[in-house]
Design an enzyme around this catalytic site. Structure first.
Site, PDB file in Angstrom:
ATOM      1  N   HIS A 205       2.605  50.301 -14.700  1.00  0.00           N
ATOM      2  CA  HIS A 205       3.173  50.143 -13.684  1.00  0.00           C
ATOM      3  C   HIS A 205       3.399  48.661 -13.263  1.00  0.00           C
ATOM      4  CE1 HIS A 205       1.173  54.223 -13.456  1.00  0.00           C
ATOM      5  NE2 HIS A 205       2.657  54.758 -13.246  1.00  0.00           N
TER       6      HIS A 205
ATOM      7  N   ASP B 149       6.192  53.101 -22.358  1.00  0.00           N
ATOM      8  CA  ASP B 149       5.708  54.347 -21.526  1.00  0.00           C
ATOM      9  C   ASP B 149       6.332  55.524 -21.806  1.00  0.00           C
ATOM     10  OD1 ASP B 149       4.531  56.085 -19.605  1.00  0.00           O
ATOM     11  OD2 ASP B 149       4.896  54.965 -17.877  1.00  0.00           O
TER      12      ASP B 149
ATOM     13  N   TYR C 170       7.296  71.422 -13.395  1.00  0.00           N
ATOM     14  CA  TYR C 170       6.215  71.960 -13.464  1.00  0.00           C
ATOM     15  C   TYR C 170       6.166  73.599 -13.017  1.00  0.00           C
ATOM     16  CZ  TYR C 170       5.736  67.034 -14.232  1.00  0.00           C
ATOM     17  OH  TYR C 170       6.116  65.645 -14.727  1.00  0.00           O
TER      18      TYR C 170
ATOM     19  N   ARG D  21       8.080  67.246 -18.896  1.00  0.00           N
ATOM     20  CA  ARG D  21       8.454  65.702 -18.582  1.00  0.00           C
ATOM     21  C   ARG D  21       9.109  65.152 -19.780  1.00  0.00           C
ATOM     22  NH1 ARG D  21       4.176  64.682 -16.231  1.00  0.00           N
ATOM     23  NH2 ARG D  21       2.949  63.101 -17.574  1.00  0.00           N
TER      24      ARG D  21
ATOM     25  N   HIS E  73       6.709  64.197  -8.238  1.00  0.00           N
ATOM     26  CA  HIS E  73       6.322  62.649  -8.625  1.00  0.00           C
ATOM     27  C   HIS E  73       7.699  61.954  -8.480  1.00  0.00           C
ATOM     28  CE1 HIS E  73       7.568  62.943 -12.825  1.00  0.00           C
ATOM     29  NE2 HIS E  73       6.946  64.055 -12.662  1.00  0.00           N
TER      30      HIS E  73
ATOM     31  N   HIS F 101       9.589  53.679 -12.484  1.00  0.00           N
ATOM     32  CA  HIS F 101       8.738  52.496 -11.824  1.00  0.00           C
ATOM     33  C   HIS F 101       9.065  51.325 -12.770  1.00  0.00           C
ATOM     34  CE1 HIS F 101       5.779  53.215 -15.035  1.00  0.00           C
ATOM     35  NE2 HIS F 101       6.016  54.653 -14.944  1.00  0.00           N
TER      36      HIS F 101
ATOM     37  N   HIS G 249      -2.215  64.324 -14.221  1.00  0.00           N
ATOM     38  CA  HIS G 249      -2.924  63.433 -14.952  1.00  0.00           C
ATOM     39  C   HIS G 249      -4.072  63.890 -15.826  1.00  0.00           C
ATOM     40  CE1 HIS G 249      -1.482  60.120 -11.595  1.00  0.00           C
ATOM     41  NE2 HIS G 249      -0.710  60.260 -12.611  1.00  0.00           N
TER      42      HIS G 249
ATOM     43  N   ASP H 211     -26.853  46.429 -22.986  1.00  0.00           N
ATOM     44  CA  ASP H 211     -25.942  45.154 -23.491  1.00  0.00           C
ATOM     45  C   ASP H 211     -24.463  45.579 -23.866  1.00  0.00           C
ATOM     46  OD1 ASP H 211     -26.313  46.670 -25.805  1.00  0.00           O
ATOM     47  OD2 ASP H 211     -27.048  45.060 -26.900  1.00  0.00           O
TER      48      ASP H 211
ATOM     49  N   ASP I  98       2.359  62.361 -22.687  1.00  0.00           N
ATOM     50  CA  ASP I  98       2.526  61.199 -21.810  1.00  0.00           C
ATOM     51  C   ASP I  98       1.751  59.854 -22.523  1.00  0.00           C
ATOM     52  OD1 ASP I  98       2.807  59.056 -20.173  1.00  0.00           O
ATOM     53  OD2 ASP I  98       3.188  60.304 -18.354  1.00  0.00           O
TER      54      ASP I  98
ATOM     55  N   GLU J  63      11.578  59.372 -15.749  1.00  0.00           N
ATOM     56  CA  GLU J  63      10.764  60.547 -16.170  1.00  0.00           C
ATOM     57  C   GLU J  63      10.870  61.560 -15.287  1.00  0.00           C
ATOM     58  OE1 GLU J  63       6.464  59.400 -15.438  1.00  0.00           O
ATOM     59  OE2 GLU J  63       7.249  57.111 -15.116  1.00  0.00           O
TER      60      GLU J  63
ATOM     61  N   GLU K 155      10.552  61.070 -20.769  1.00  0.00           N
ATOM     62  CA  GLU K 155      10.409  59.655 -20.433  1.00  0.00           C
ATOM     63  C   GLU K 155      10.993  58.646 -21.242  1.00  0.00           C
ATOM     64  OE1 GLU K 155       7.086  56.864 -18.018  1.00  0.00           O
ATOM     65  OE2 GLU K 155       6.419  58.640 -19.487  1.00  0.00           O
TER      66      GLU K 155
END
Length: 430
Positions: A366, A274, A388, A397, A355, A359, A246, A41, A263, A384, A399
């Site tokens: 996003h 963000d 790496y 990074r 990357h 955005h 990620h 449930d 992040d 951002e 941002e």
């Protein structure tokens, strides 16, 4: 909801913008999200579909918004259907929208119970030629689950085969990308909550604590400031974990000498912020860490200056790539031969910065917004860049979220969140 009620004037404006772009004799329909099951449930916490929220402010399941600017009966030009509440529901689930409250939240005068939808919808469809369906056409979408919207579209096509179909998404991409002042204020609030969380962990971070300890500190600060929590799944990546873009496990212990890439950010009233910051676990950057950090920060500052009306998103990323290439040459990570022999489809800098730089951000992290047309004032973008270096066990990074202005440089909604290396070291060692 934890957040303060938003003035319905925002949603009134948003509906007017949408309806102004609809075809003659057309109807647009927007459905709430489902409540998704886990097992037994158990269900996931409800998250409202951002489009119906954008147009109505309704933050409740089983809600339908219908827009029909050319309806013969004026009261049917804007309609919202909500689930009928009763004492039993109030006891077990809490207060739901009454018809009066639904009007107060949305500014829509005509509210019906959901049980009346089929009858009312059939009646107004006899006056319409076209139906706008709200399909998900975001450039990053990869949804496999059937949604409430999907089921409505299938039923509507079956019940009304002689009507024409149109797409809501192009209109939403156009209008949601340019933010109203009220939206920017809500995003600023989300950024301010994020700042409180970041300043809190600067005092808390040291070798020996765990990535999830930092996650818990952020969450505590976010919730106590009327946020539901994280705007997206948080990344707290120490050491080489930062080279997994990620990384979300957040289950490793901080080691002396590690950098921690974080992040994460707060939401407020469904609006996202963000942020990414990278800090030293022991409060002090090494000389090499500082050199890479400052290079990323320089790229970020130069990239931010380019976010002005008229900029084309794809061309912007090419220019940022050139700036990053120069910094990577200065750090000794690339040499001239790497650049001279690079593949035009995958430039040399992509080895260390793979990357995108920016955005749209808003109701979605996003967010919706046009990307193939020139940028406009009051669009809100992230900035951002990152570098790496798995061989050196570090990823950096940085941002912020910025609002494009009619003239001049963007306004940084995160200008009060520490980012200069010296300030971070001072705060961590205070």
């Amino acid at each position: 909801m934890k957040y303060h009620q938003i003035s319905n004037q925002l949603f009134i404006k948003n509906r007017k913008k949408f309806m102004a772009l609809m075809k003659p004799k057309s109807i647009a329909v927007f459905n709430s999200n489902d409540i998704y099951p886990i097992s037994a449930d158990s269900t996931m916490p409800f998250e409202q579909h951002r489009d119906i929220f954008y147009l109505s402010g309704a933050d409740q399941e089983e809600t339908i918004l219908v827009l029909f600017p050319d309806a013969m009966d004026k009261k049917h030009r804007e309609i919202m259907f909500v689930r009928e509440t009763n004492e039993h529901i109030a006891v077990w689930e809490g207060a739901k929208l009454t018809k009066e409250k639904a009007t107060e939240v949305s500014g829509i005068e005509t509210i019906y119970w959901l049980t009346d939808f089929d009858k009312i919808f059939f009646d107004i469809m006899t006056e319409a030629d076209t139906v706008y369906f709200n399909t998900n056409e975001h450039y990053r979408q990869s949804v496999e689950t059937q949604t409430r919207e999907d089921r409505f579209i299938a039923k509507c096509k079956n019940d009304f085969p002689a009507h024409q179909w149109a797409k809501s998404n192009p209109i939403l991409q156009q209008i949601r990308g340019v933010k109203e002042p009220e939206e920017i204020a809500l995003m600023q609030q989300a950024c301010d909550i994020t700042e409180k969380g970041f300043r809190r962990i600067l005092e808390f971070t040291k070798p020996g604590v765990w990535e999830y300890d930092l996650e818990a500190e952020f969450l505590h600060e976010f919730i106590r400031n009327r946020s539901k929590g994280f705007a997206y799944t948080p990344i707290i990546a120490s050491g080489n974990n930062a080279n997994v873009l990620h990384y979300i496990e957040n289950n490793q212990q901080l080691r002396d000498g590690d950098l921690i890439l974080m992040d994460l950010a707060a939401e407020y009233a469904n609006y996202a912020s963000d942020m990414t910051r990278t800090i030293p676990a022991n409060g002090k950057f090494t000389a090499r860490q500082r050199a890479v950090y400052d290079a990323v920060l320089r790229v970020k500052k130069e990239a931010t200056k380019m976010l002005v009306p008229g900029t084309i998103w794809a061309e912007y990323h090419k220019e940022v790539g050139k700036i990053m290439t120069s910094e990577l040459l200065g750090l000794g990570l690339l040499d001239k031969a790497d650049v001279q022999n690079e593949d035009a489809t995958w430039p040399a800098y992509k080895k260390y910065f793979m990357h995108g730089t920016s955005h749209h951000i808003g109701l979605d992290t996003h967010d919706y917004g046009e990307l193939k047309t020139p940028m406009k004032a009051n669009m809100v973008f992230t900035v951002e860049p990152g570098i790496y270096i798995p061989a050196e066990g570090m990823g950096i990074r940085l941002e912020d979220d910025v609002v494009i202005q009619e003239t001049g440089e963007p306004v940084n909604l995160m200008k009060n969140i520490p980012i200069e290396a010296n300030e971070i070291e001072e705060l961590m060692q205070a």
